[in-house]
Each structure stands twice: as structure tokens, then as C-alpha cells.
Scaffold this motif. Structure first.
Motif, PDB file in Angstrom:
ATOM      1  N   VAL A 123     -16.738 -20.277 -15.725  1.00 42.83           N
ATOM      2  CA  VAL A 123     -16.343 -18.930 -15.249  1.00 42.83           C
ATOM      3  C   VAL A 123     -15.564 -18.231 -16.058  1.00 42.83           C
ATOM      4  O   VAL A 123     -15.787 -17.050 -16.227  1.00 42.83           O
ATOM      5  CB  VAL A 123     -15.594 -19.465 -13.722  1.00 42.83           C
ATOM      6  CG1 VAL A 123     -14.907 -18.309 -13.248  1.00 42.83           C
ATOM      7  CG2 VAL A 123     -16.357 -20.114 -12.936  1.00 42.83           C
ATOM      8  N   ASN A 124     -14.739 -18.750 -17.127  1.00 37.41           N
ATOM      9  CA  ASN A 124     -13.909 -18.331 -17.900  1.00 37.41           C
ATOM     10  C   ASN A 124     -14.667 -17.500 -18.698  1.00 37.41           C
ATOM     11  O   ASN A 124     -14.203 -16.310 -19.266  1.00 37.41           O
ATOM     12  CB  ASN A 124     -12.973 -19.251 -18.631  1.00 37.41           C
ATOM     13  CG  ASN A 124     -12.173 -20.020 -17.515  1.00 37.41           C
ATOM     14  OD1 ASN A 124     -11.877 -19.467 -16.600  1.00 37.41           O
ATOM     15  ND2 ASN A 124     -11.519 -21.104 -18.142  1.00 37.41           N
ATOM     16  N   ILE A 125     -15.740 -17.948 -19.282  1.00 38.28           N
ATOM     17  CA  ILE A 125     -16.495 -17.240 -20.279  1.00 38.28           C
ATOM     18  C   ILE A 125     -17.067 -15.978 -19.564  1.00 38.28           C
ATOM     19  O   ILE A 125     -17.206 -15.006 -20.149  1.00 38.28           O
ATOM     20  CB  ILE A 125     -17.810 -18.188 -20.765  1.00 38.28           C
ATOM     21  CG1 ILE A 125     -17.114 -19.435 -21.565  1.00 38.28           C
ATOM     22  CG2 ILE A 125     -18.809 -17.494 -21.690  1.00 38.28           C
ATOM     23  CD1 ILE A 125     -18.050 -20.382 -22.097  1.00 38.28           C
ATOM     24  N   VAL A 126     -17.464 -16.093 -18.706  1.00 37.09           N
ATOM     25  CA  VAL A 126     -18.200 -15.022 -17.752  1.00 37.09           C
ATOM     26  C   VAL A 126     -17.275 -13.938 -17.625  1.00 37.09           C
ATOM     27  O   VAL A 126     -17.567 -12.705 -18.008  1.00 37.09           O
ATOM     28  CB  VAL A 126     -18.898 -15.489 -16.514  1.00 37.09           C
ATOM     29  CG1 VAL A 126     -19.562 -14.287 -15.450  1.00 37.09           C
ATOM     30  CG2 VAL A 126     -20.058 -16.452 -16.646  1.00 37.09           C
ATOM     31  N   PHE A 127     -16.054 -14.082 -17.240  1.00 35.99           N
ATOM     32  CA  PHE A 127     -14.991 -13.171 -16.944  1.00 35.99           C
ATOM     33  C   PHE A 127     -14.743 -12.563 -18.314  1.00 35.99           C
ATOM     34  O   PHE A 127     -14.309 -11.566 -18.248  1.00 35.99           O
ATOM     35  CB  PHE A 127     -14.084 -13.921 -16.149  1.00 35.99           C
ATOM     36  CG  PHE A 127     -14.245 -13.643 -14.592  1.00 35.99           C
ATOM     37  CD1 PHE A 127     -13.547 -12.584 -13.916  1.00 35.99           C
ATOM     38  CD2 PHE A 127     -14.946 -14.589 -14.120  1.00 35.99           C
ATOM     39  CE1 PHE A 127     -13.972 -12.640 -12.660  1.00 35.99           C
ATOM     40  CE2 PHE A 127     -15.075 -14.575 -12.701  1.00 35.99           C
ATOM     41  CZ  PHE A 127     -14.543 -13.332 -12.053  1.00 35.99           C
ATOM     42  N   MET A 128     -14.556 -13.402 -19.299  1.00 41.16           N
ATOM     43  CA  MET A 128     -14.151 -12.896 -20.727  1.00 41.16           C
ATOM     44  C   MET A 128     -15.262 -11.632 -21.216  1.00 41.16           C
ATOM     45  O   MET A 128     -15.029 -10.702 -21.542  1.00 41.16           O
ATOM     46  CB  MET A 128     -14.045 -13.940 -21.696  1.00 41.16           C
ATOM     47  CG  MET A 128     -12.937 -14.756 -21.276  1.00 41.16           C
ATOM     48  SD  MET A 128     -11.199 -14.063 -21.260  1.00 41.16           S
ATOM     49  CE  MET A 128     -11.011 -13.952 -23.281  1.00 41.16           C
ATOM     50  N   LEU A 129     -16.525 -12.164 -20.974  1.00 38.98           N
ATOM     51  CA  LEU A 129     -17.723 -11.176 -21.114  1.00 38.98           C
ATOM     52  C   LEU A 129     -17.713 -10.135 -20.351  1.00 38.98           C
ATOM     53  O   LEU A 129     -17.961  -9.017 -20.824  1.00 38.98           O
ATOM     54  CB  LEU A 129     -18.911 -12.026 -21.085  1.00 38.98           C
ATOM     55  CG  LEU A 129     -19.140 -13.072 -22.025  1.00 38.98           C
ATOM     56  CD1 LEU A 129     -20.599 -13.925 -21.673  1.00 38.98           C
ATOM     57  CD2 LEU A 129     -19.233 -12.556 -23.754  1.00 38.98           C
ATOM     58  N   ALA A 130     -17.408 -10.121 -19.108  1.00 39.43           N
ATOM     59  CA  ALA A 130     -17.040  -9.059 -18.137  1.00 39.43           C
ATOM     60  C   ALA A 130     -16.180  -8.018 -18.641  1.00 39.43           C
ATOM     61  O   ALA A 130     -16.351  -6.820 -18.451  1.00 39.43           O
ATOM     62  CB  ALA A 130     -16.803  -9.550 -16.805  1.00 39.43           C
ATOM     63  N   VAL A 131     -14.924  -8.503 -19.134  1.00 40.97           N
ATOM     64  CA  VAL A 131     -13.918  -7.732 -19.609  1.00 40.97           C
ATOM     65  C   VAL A 131     -14.524  -7.002 -20.838  1.00 40.97           C
ATOM     66  O   VAL A 131     -14.262  -5.860 -21.062  1.00 40.97           O
ATOM     67  CB  VAL A 131     -12.470  -8.397 -19.724  1.00 40.97           C
ATOM     68  CG1 VAL A 131     -11.781  -7.410 -20.659  1.00 40.97           C
ATOM     69  CG2 VAL A 131     -12.016  -8.955 -18.352  1.00 40.97           C
ATOM     70  N   MET A 132     -15.286  -7.533 -21.779  1.00 41.41           N
ATOM     71  CA  MET A 132     -15.686  -6.945 -22.716  1.00 41.41           C
ATOM     72  C   MET A 132     -16.732  -5.790 -22.417  1.00 41.41           C
ATOM     73  O   MET A 132     -16.822  -4.553 -23.106  1.00 41.41           O
ATOM     74  CB  MET A 132     -16.525  -7.946 -23.721  1.00 41.41           C
ATOM     75  CG  MET A 132     -15.702  -8.953 -24.356  1.00 41.41           C
ATOM     76  SD  MET A 132     -14.385  -8.557 -25.706  1.00 41.41           S
ATOM     77  CE  MET A 132     -13.764 -10.131 -26.113  1.00 41.41           C
ATOM     78  N   LEU A 133     -17.506  -5.894 -21.612  1.00 41.41           N
ATOM     79  CA  LEU A 133     -18.485  -5.062 -21.140  1.00 41.41           C
ATOM     80  C   LEU A 133     -17.536  -3.976 -20.365  1.00 41.41           C
ATOM     81  O   LEU A 133     -17.994  -2.640 -20.543  1.00 41.41           O
ATOM     82  CB  LEU A 133     -19.519  -5.827 -20.391  1.00 41.41           C
ATOM     83  CG  LEU A 133     -20.521  -6.730 -20.919  1.00 41.41           C
ATOM     84  CD1 LEU A 133     -21.367  -7.352 -19.804  1.00 41.41           C
ATOM     85  CD2 LEU A 133     -21.369  -5.835 -21.858  1.00 41.41           C
ATOM     86  N   LEU A 134     -16.814  -4.413 -19.722  1.00 42.41           N
ATOM     87  CA  LEU A 134     -15.995  -3.354 -18.794  1.00 42.41           C
ATOM     88  C   LEU A 134     -15.115  -2.165 -20.124  1.00 42.41           C
ATOM     89  O   LEU A 134     -15.107  -1.097 -19.789  1.00 42.41           O
ATOM     90  CB  LEU A 134     -14.779  -3.759 -18.210  1.00 42.41           C
ATOM     91  CG  LEU A 134     -13.925  -2.932 -17.346  1.00 42.41           C
ATOM     92  CD1 LEU A 134     -14.687  -2.164 -16.384  1.00 42.41           C
ATOM     93  CD2 LEU A 134     -12.647  -3.714 -16.701  1.00 42.41           C
ATOM     94  N   SER A 135     -14.871  -2.861 -20.986  1.00 46.91           N
ATOM     95  CA  SER A 135     -14.158  -2.102 -21.962  1.00 46.91           C
ATOM     96  C   SER A 135     -14.941  -0.948 -22.557  1.00 46.91           C
ATOM     97  O   SER A 135     -14.387   0.205 -23.091  1.00 46.91           O
ATOM     98  CB  SER A 135     -13.556  -2.797 -23.172  1.00 46.91           C
ATOM     99  OG  SER A 135     -14.546  -3.488 -23.872  1.00 46.91           O
ATOM    100  N   GLU A 136     -16.254  -1.234 -22.772  1.00 46.18           N
ATOM    101  CA  GLU A 136     -17.406  -0.155 -23.239  1.00 46.18           C
ATOM    102  C   GLU A 136     -17.603   0.831 -21.985  1.00 46.18           C
ATOM    103  O   GLU A 136     -18.097   1.884 -22.542  1.00 46.18           O
ATOM    104  CB  GLU A 136     -18.541  -1.053 -23.595  1.00 46.18           C
ATOM    105  CG  GLU A 136     -18.191  -2.074 -24.668  1.00 46.18           C
ATOM    106  CD  GLU A 136     -17.613  -1.355 -26.138  1.00 46.18           C
ATOM    107  OE1 GLU A 136     -18.048  -0.101 -26.143  1.00 46.18           O
ATOM    108  OE2 GLU A 136     -17.091  -2.058 -26.943  1.00 46.18           O
ATOM    109  N   SER A 137     -17.583   0.473 -20.964  1.00 44.98           N
ATOM    110  CA  SER A 137     -17.973   1.501 -19.792  1.00 44.98           C
ATOM    111  C   SER A 137     -17.018   2.058 -19.046  1.00 44.98           C
ATOM    112  O   SER A 137     -17.136   2.714 -18.332  1.00 44.98           O
ATOM    113  CB  SER A 137     -18.955   0.662 -18.855  1.00 44.98           C
ATOM    114  OG  SER A 137     -18.469  -0.530 -18.207  1.00 44.98           O
TER     115      SER A 137
END
Length: 212
Positions: free
Chosen positions: A145-159
């Protein structure tokens, strides 16, 4: 409420060493990644939340707290209440970042402040998804879950710029449909609070029935 404040204080005591990790993080962001304002505003609060929940699981603090005269409702409520200081931490951090970049001669555009405001508002929504999953999966599923949410934040910063444009479009549409577009913001605020409230009751239900 009094016990919840002490529980939040407990969380900050646990993550005090982790806060030192954020110092080189901000130095890097201030010198290398000036355009990722949204990542700077969202990632540190989320990392604090994740680290706090991970510490509770790994150190078996939840089991200790449940054995104390503290209701599980107060334990869950304190986690959601902690979103306020975490978000405030992100806001203060971005202000310090602004001061550093200003002194170094860089200029932050007005649209960047819109991005910062949106991402700070999105953090509690991300936390509202993260916390029920954390209570449900526990320590075994926490890493995934932690890895998924960290990746989600990375993608969020781009969009996030797309989110700014979408918000502007919705605002213009609301002005055309409603004589007073304040109703649009009122409805959005109630929906925002409602989503966080639903998340809280889901987390509470899971944690009350869970064998810690």
C-alpha cells in the motif's frame, strides 16, 4: 479530544527522526526541481502519515494502546485529526521553499500557487483512502500500500496542472448554471468533508472488529 491530542503527540515523537530526512529532501527540491511544487506540498505530509502508521504496526504500539483505557474510536479519530498538522506541515514547508527560491533569485508563478493549494487539499483525500486500507491490511499489506501511494503522489505531481484547468472549467460552468457560484463551493466543501467522514467511519468499523 484531550486523549487524541496526546496520541498525535505520540505520533510526532515516533517520527521525529524521520523529520531529519526531510531536510536534505527540501534542499534537493529547492536546488534541482523547482517545477515540482505539487510534489513538494503533498509528498512530505503523506510520508509522515505513512511513517506514523508503519511505526504503530512494526513496534506493536497498536496492541499496547488497545490494552490501555483508550477507546478504539479515539485511536482512529486521532489518526484523522493528525491530518491537520500534517497538512499544516506541508503548507509551512512550501512557504519555506518559497523563501529559499525567492532569495536565490527564482520566481514562482501565480498558477503554481493554485497547484499548491489543490495538492494540499488532495492530501486529506489520499489519506482517506490510505487509512482504511491500512487498518484493513495491517502490517502484512502495508509495504504494498505504501509503495502504491508513493507512486500515486508521483503521478499526481505530473498531472496537477490538468486538475487546475479542470477546476477552472468547473468554476466557469457553475457560474453559468448557478446565479451565485458560492453554492458550487459550498457543495464541493460538503462533499469533501463527507468523503473524509465516510472514510473515518469505514476505518472505525474495520478497526473495532479487528483482532490487534
Amino acid at each position: 479530544m484531550y486523549k487524541s491530542i496526546h496520541l498525535i503527540r505520540k505520533d510526532f515523537v515516533l517520527i521525529r527522526r524521520f523529520l531529519l530526512f526531510l531536510v536534505p529532501y527540501y534542499i534537493y527540491m529547492a536546488t534541482m526541481s523547482l517545477h515540482l511544487y505539487s510534489l513538494l506540498a503533498t509528498l512530505p505530509p503523506l510520508m509522515l502519515l505513512i511513517n506514523s502508521c508503519t511505526q504503530d504496526s512494526q513496534l506493536r504500539i497498536q496492541r499496547l494502546l488497545v490494552s490501555l483505557p483508550v477507546r478504539r474510536k479515539e485511536l482512529v479519530f486521532s489518526k484523522y485529526l493528525a491530518l491537520l498538522p500534517y497538512t499544516l506541515f506541508g503548507a509551512i514547508s512550501i512557504l519555506l521553499f518559497y523563501l529559499v527560491t525567492t532569495v536565490s533569485g527564482h520566481v514562482i508563478s501565480s498558477t503554481s500557487w493554485q497547484e499548491i493549494g489543490i495538492t494540499l487539499a488532495i492530501f486529506p483525500l489520499l489519506a482517506s483512502i490510505y487509512l482504511p486500507l491500512n487498518y484493513w491490511l495491517g502490517a502484512k499489506g502495508a509495504q504494498v500500500v505504501n509503495i502504491v501511494f508513493m507512486l500515486a503522489v508521483m503521478l499526481l505531481s505530473e498531472s496537477v496542472q490538468n486538475l487546475v484547468n479542470l477546476l477552472s472549467t468547473l468554476t466557469r460552468v457553475s457560474e453559468g448554471l448557478l446565479s451565485n457560484h458560492t453554492l458550487f463551493y459550498l457543495f464541493s466543501g460538503l462533499l469533501y468533508i463527507g468523503l473524509i467522514g465516510c472514510s473515518y467511519f469505514i476505518s472505525l468499523r474495520i478497526f473495532v472488529q479487528k483482532d490487534v
